[in-house]
Design a protein around this motif. Structure first.
Motif, PDB file in Angstrom:
ATOM      1  N   ALA A   1       0.700  -1.223  -0.055  1.00  0.00           N
ATOM      2  CA  ALA A   1      -0.114   0.121  -0.120  1.00  0.00           C
ATOM      3  C   ALA A   1       0.732   1.281   0.175  1.00  0.00           C
ATOM      4  O   ALA A   1       0.484   2.020  -0.652  1.00  0.00           O
ATOM      5  N   ALA A   2       1.882   1.401   0.622  1.00  0.00           N
ATOM      6  CA  ALA A   2       2.865   2.283   0.938  1.00  0.00           C
ATOM      7  C   ALA A   2       3.526   2.627  -0.678  1.00  0.00           C
ATOM      8  O   ALA A   2       3.747   3.959  -0.996  1.00  0.00           O
ATOM      9  N   ALA A   3       3.971   1.669  -1.323  1.00  0.00           N
ATOM     10  CA  ALA A   3       4.565   1.675  -2.723  1.00  0.00           C
ATOM     11  C   ALA A   3       3.575   2.020  -3.467  1.00  0.00           C
ATOM     12  O   ALA A   3       3.874   3.196  -4.343  1.00  0.00           O
ATOM     13  N   LEU A   4       2.290   1.885  -3.519  1.00  0.00           N
ATOM     14  CA  LEU A   4       1.151   2.365  -4.309  1.00  0.00           C
ATOM     15  C   LEU A   4       1.141   3.954  -4.256  1.00  0.00           C
ATOM     16  O   LEU A   4       0.650   4.643  -5.059  1.00  0.00           O
ATOM     17  N   GLU A   5       0.836   4.344  -2.920  1.00  0.00           N
ATOM     18  CA  GLU A   5       0.670   5.775  -2.666  1.00  0.00           C
ATOM     19  C   GLU A   5       1.786   6.551  -2.944  1.00  0.00           C
ATOM     20  O   GLU A   5       1.489   7.672  -3.375  1.00  0.00           O
ATOM     21  N   GLN A   6       2.814   6.101  -2.920  1.00  0.00           N
ATOM     22  CA  GLN A   6       4.085   6.840  -3.146  1.00  0.00           C
ATOM     23  C   GLN A   6       4.193   7.311  -4.466  1.00  0.00           C
ATOM     24  O   GLN A   6       4.575   8.355  -5.066  1.00  0.00           O
TER      25      GLN A   6
END
Length: 284
Positions: free
Chosen positions: A230-235
């Motif tokens: 999820a963090a990678a997608l948000e970045q």
């Protein structure tokens, strides 16, 4: 005793301050305008929408520009508008107007209520997937055979298999269509880069992505992997597209099902709950 006298006593027994306190606890937006458009009272939900304190809004004319449209219309009807909200993505608000009648039976104020329709809009308007990412459909026979094999292997090894349904949604202005398409391409690319060789990435009938993660040996690892994804997608989201929203629904075998059909269905149910509850990740 007549019905009218009973009603009069009931009205007199109601404490206005108690009513105001109750309305402050409601998630709906509530605003009272005088006939000249100035704010007589609003609840905390409306104040939070504007990013201002209630004290600042009281006495201000048309705290939101969209309210002028409601007040000056010949026929006051429901009105839906996307509003820019401080420290948040745009919100789709449906406003309704109710005239307030005084003791002389003349209209002396206007009650405006607002309902946040953003979660329902996101659920009904996912961004259309791109055909050029060449992802196989989740219903493909080869994909299903692979998933069933993964579930059988995990059962023997006493491991978990995690099914993720991911959806990208939000307001999509026509002039930003190219940037949205770029975001969709980047999202597919990030997903393919983040998953391991043995994991599966496919497309659901709804247009959402299906990610199946294998060889997860403990519940703690599930949360770590999902948070990292999820963090990678948000970045990768562009700063000039704040309306985009990523939601993830999670189902885990064997707790949530033993077959691919069960787990896909439950991950999609969790996705829908994630959108409606406005949580980034929701576990079935």
């Amino acid at each position: 005793m007549s019905a009218s006298s009973t009603e009069q006593k009931t009205v007199q027994a109601v404490n206005p301050q108690h009513l105001y306190a109750l309305m402050d606890q409601l998630p709906e937006l509530i605003l009272v305008l005088s006939l000249d458009g100035t704010c007589s009272w609003c609840n905390l939900a409306f104040a939070r929408l504007t990013g201002k304190s209630r004290e600042v809004l009281l006495g201000k004319a048309y705290p939101l520009p969209v309210l002028r449209e409601l007040m000056v219309a010949d026929e006051r009807k429901d009105l839906e508008r996307w509003l820019e909200v401080p420290d948040s993505s745009p919100r789709l608000i449906r406003f309704e107007v109710t005239p307030g009648v005084g003791d002389d039976e003349a209209i002396d104020s206007v009650l405006i209520t607002g309902r946040d329709m953003t979660p329902l809009y996101r659920l009904q308007h996912p961004l259309a997937p791109l055909s050029e990412d060449n992802l196989p459909p989740a219903a493909d026979m080869k994909v299903r055979a692979r998933l069933e094999h993964s579930l059988q292997r995990a059962q023997r090894a006493q491991e978990y298999v995690v099914f993720l349904s991911l959806q990208l949604s939000g307001q999509q202005p026509e002039q930003a269509e190219g940037r949205y398409n770029n975001s969709l391409r980047r999202m597919s690319q990030v997903l393919q880069e983040q998953i391991r060789k043995g994991d599966t990435l496919a497309r659901l009938d709804s247009g959402a992505w299906l990610v199946v993660l294998e060889q997860i040996d403990c519940p703690e690892a599930i949360e770590r992997v999902i948070n990292k994804l999820a963090a990678a997608l948000e970045q990768m989201q562009q700063a000039d597209l704040p309306g985009l929203c990523i939601n993830i629904g999670v189902a885990v075998s064997p707790d949530d099902g033993l077959t691919a059909d069960e787990l896909i269905d439950r991950s999609e149910q969790a996705l829908h709950r994630s959108i409606m509850l406005e949580e980034r990740v929701y576990y079935f």
